[in-house]
Write an enzyme that holds these catalytic residues in place. Structure first.
Site, mmCIF file in Angstrom:
data_model
loop_
_atom_site.group_PDB
_atom_site.id
_atom_site.type_symbol
_atom_site.label_atom_id
_atom_site.label_comp_id
_atom_site.label_asym_id
_atom_site.label_seq_id
_atom_site.Cartn_x
_atom_site.Cartn_y
_atom_site.Cartn_z
ATOM 1 N N ASP A 158 0.866 -1.180 0.000
ATOM 2 C CA ASP A 158 0.000 0.000 0.000
ATOM 3 C C ASP A 158 0.896 1.221 0.000
ATOM 4 O OD1 ASP A 158 -2.064 2.005 1.191
ATOM 5 O OD2 ASP A 158 -3.235 0.158 1.082
ATOM 6 N N ASP A 167 -1.659 3.765 18.241
ATOM 7 C CA ASP A 167 -2.421 2.532 18.090
ATOM 8 C C ASP A 167 -1.727 1.489 17.231
ATOM 9 O OD1 ASP A 167 -4.902 2.185 19.495
ATOM 10 O OD2 ASP A 167 -5.607 3.999 18.516
ATOM 11 N N HIS A 218 -3.617 6.549 3.886
ATOM 12 C CA HIS A 218 -4.341 5.359 3.438
ATOM 13 C C HIS A 218 -3.741 4.095 4.054
ATOM 14 C CE1 HIS A 218 -5.622 2.276 0.398
ATOM 15 N NE2 HIS A 218 -6.720 3.006 0.365
ATOM 16 N N VAL A 235 -8.594 3.628 18.395
ATOM 17 C CA VAL A 235 -9.298 2.553 17.706
ATOM 18 C C VAL A 235 -8.685 1.214 18.079
ATOM 19 C CG1 VAL A 235 -9.977 4.018 15.769
ATOM 20 C CG2 VAL A 235 -7.826 2.736 15.655
ATOM 21 N N ASN A 314 -13.971 0.220 -6.538
ATOM 22 C CA ASN A 314 -14.950 1.213 -6.100
ATOM 23 C C ASN A 314 -15.806 1.787 -7.226
ATOM 24 O OD1 ASN A 314 -13.902 0.925 -3.556
ATOM 25 N ND2 ASN A 314 -12.842 2.888 -3.512
ATOM 26 N N ALA A 335 -0.621 -22.456 -8.423
ATOM 27 C CA ALA A 335 -0.317 -22.870 -7.056
ATOM 28 C C ALA A 335 -1.159 -24.040 -6.578
ATOM 29 C CB ALA A 335 -0.511 -21.683 -6.107
ATOM 30 N N TYR A 337 -4.217 -23.875 -5.721
ATOM 31 C CA TYR A 337 -5.360 -23.325 -4.977
ATOM 32 C C TYR A 337 -5.406 -21.835 -5.269
ATOM 33 C CZ TYR A 337 -2.322 -21.035 -1.509
ATOM 34 O OH TYR A 337 -1.402 -20.221 -0.898
ATOM 35 N N VAL A 340 -6.076 -15.766 -3.762
ATOM 36 C CA VAL A 340 -6.654 -14.415 -3.764
ATOM 37 C C VAL A 340 -8.009 -14.429 -3.075
ATOM 38 C CG1 VAL A 340 -7.445 -12.510 -5.213
ATOM 39 C CG2 VAL A 340 -5.433 -13.842 -5.904
ATOM 40 N N SER A 388 -11.193 -0.425 -0.089
ATOM 41 C CA SER A 388 -9.911 -0.342 0.608
ATOM 42 C C SER A 388 -10.069 -0.561 2.104
ATOM 43 C CB SER A 388 -9.284 1.041 0.391
ATOM 44 O OG SER A 388 -8.682 1.150 -0.865
#
Length: 442
Positions: A158, A167, A218, A235, A314, A335, A337, A340, A388
């Site tokens: 990210d 936090d 973000h 939080v 989005n 792989a 499997y 994702v 996100s």
């Protein structure tokens, strides 16, 4: 899962969530009524006077034997006592009450640790995504003592994140393999990657926002949802205990496939060469078209038992009809499997968010993604919307499951996440495969 390939530009852009005011708080769900548990065959008994041979003889005649004296209050002894005549706890308590020998007799109730955090945004109802109803159900897991483990690692691919945020600092990784000395001690090509690596700027400063918090909001928001620590006044994440590592590749202008691949491979290397228990990467970004190179990087991670949790997008469109990457990748062919997990966003009513992409076969699960409050730089909190924001709820769920089931493979963890989801025929008439995230049964 069958995910369509579409070709296009390889430049990736972040699905940044729109900031907004936090709506009015939700009232926590009322606890479901259930019979309280107690120690079978035991009572707590307070005598009317002190412990003496006559009192103990009288108790014995009533089928009760003193095990220990817990305390004495105003001369009256409080005993833990064992039932010796086979009567049930309720019946024996009634018998003792009627005997005139005791002030009271009651079950020896059992209690479970109630690990609900006192963080202000949790207690005031703002963190609806952690609660029951249409949230993740994390609070139910916490109440059962299931709060995660520092031995479970998550990669945040990210923006960077503020690793010293109040936090987040308790769960921020510090690289034991490469001390700060200007050398690449662990031989991975990155000098002094103490908190991870900034692939966008090719340096080790994974947080670039400074005390003004001008960048990396973000990524910091994502980190707080995965693993904001408990009882720090702000939080709390799905996990109170977890270790996250930054693979920053998004900058002011987004990121690109090459840097994203390097980030994925960075985590695969950490796991395969150093044995770090990296169970998933969080990927709250998307854009561009199908990339074989990106696909193969995700397959390499999948072969190392690392799940790739990805935002569905989005744009409010159907990913079955028009593929969205990286969430539409399917690693089964490479792989054995599918590693994702594609994540849609739902709102407080359990409906698909108006902006969320969906897909009956290409989107796996829905999670809270509207009015999600989490950590942001610098030492602050903010409410965002977006897939996100939904994605780290699921990544947090993966880490939580892995902490409870340390021998589970990535395929087993994925199956458990989707298998425990609350079934739903549709979200506002637009379907996803596995329903809504629900970690309460872990």
């Amino acid at each position: 899962m069958n995910r369509t390939r579409l070709f296009g530009l390889l430049t990736l852009s972040v699905l940044l969530a729109a900031c907004g005011q936090t709506p009015a708080q939700l009232t926590p769900d009322a606890a479901q009524a259930s019979a309280p548990a107690f120690v079978d065959g035991e009572l707590l008994v307070q005598l009317k006077g002190g412990v003496n041979s006559q009192a103990l003889t009288s108790l014995s005649a009533l089928g009760v034997q003193s095990v220990e004296t817990l305390t004495t209050v105003n001369g009256a002894a409080l005993l833990r006592a064992r039932i010796t005549d086979g009567q049930g706890v309720a019946a024996k308590a009634q018998q003792l009450q009627a005997s005139g020998l005791v002030r009271f007799a009651e079950p020896n109730w059992t209690y479970q640790t109630q690990a609900l955090p006192s963080d202000s945004y949790y207690t005031n109802g703002t963190l609806w995504g952690m609660k029951g109803n249409f949230g993740s159900g994390a609070e139910t897991a916490w109440a059962a003592g299931k709060t995660g483990s520092d031995n479970v690692y998550v990669g945040i691919i990210d923006e960077g994140y503020q690793f010293d945020h109040p936090d987040l600092r308790g769960n921020a990784w510090l690289n034991p393999f490469d001390p700060v000395d200007g050398k690449d001690n662990d031989g991975n090509g990155y000098i002094d990657d103490t908190r991870g690596w900034d692939f966008a700027n090719n340096d080790n400063t994974v947080y670039d926002g400074g005390t003004r918090g001008s960048l990396d909001a973000h990524g910091t928001h994502v980190a707080g949802t995965i693993g904001g620590t408990a009882n720090d006044g702000g939080v709390v994440g799905v996990n109170h205990n977890v270790t996250f590592i930054s693979g920053k590749f998004l900058g002011r202008r987004g990121g690109n496939t090459a840097d994203a691949i390097k980030a994925v491979d960075y985590f695969t290397d950490l796991k395969t060469r150093h044995g770090l228990n990296i169970v998933a990467t969080n990927n709250s970004w998307g854009g561009g078209g199908y990339s074989q190179a990106m696909f193969e990087a995700i397959v390499r991670a999948a072969n190392a038992d690392i799940l790739f949790v990805a935002a569905a997008g989005n744009s409010g469109t159907d990913n079955d009809a028009t593929a969205s990457y990286p969430s539409n990748y399917d690693t089964t062919a490479g792989a054995g499997y599918d590693a994702v997990i594609a994540v849609a966003a739902i709102d407080k009513a359990g409906a698909l968010a108006s902006f969320s992409q969906y897909g009956k076969t290409s989107v796996d699960i829905g999670a809270p993604g509207v009015a999600i409050t989490s950590s942001v730089p610098y030492n602050k909190y903010s409410s965002y919307n977006g897939t996100s924001m939904a994605t780290p709820h699921v990544t947090g769920g993966v880490a939580l499951y892995a902490s409870i089931n340390p021998n589970a493979t990535a395929a087993q963890i994925r199956a458990a996440i989707l298998g425990s989801a609350t079934p739903t025929a549709s979200l506002s008439g637009k379907t996803v495969t596995g329903g809504r995230l629900n970690v309460s049964g872990f």
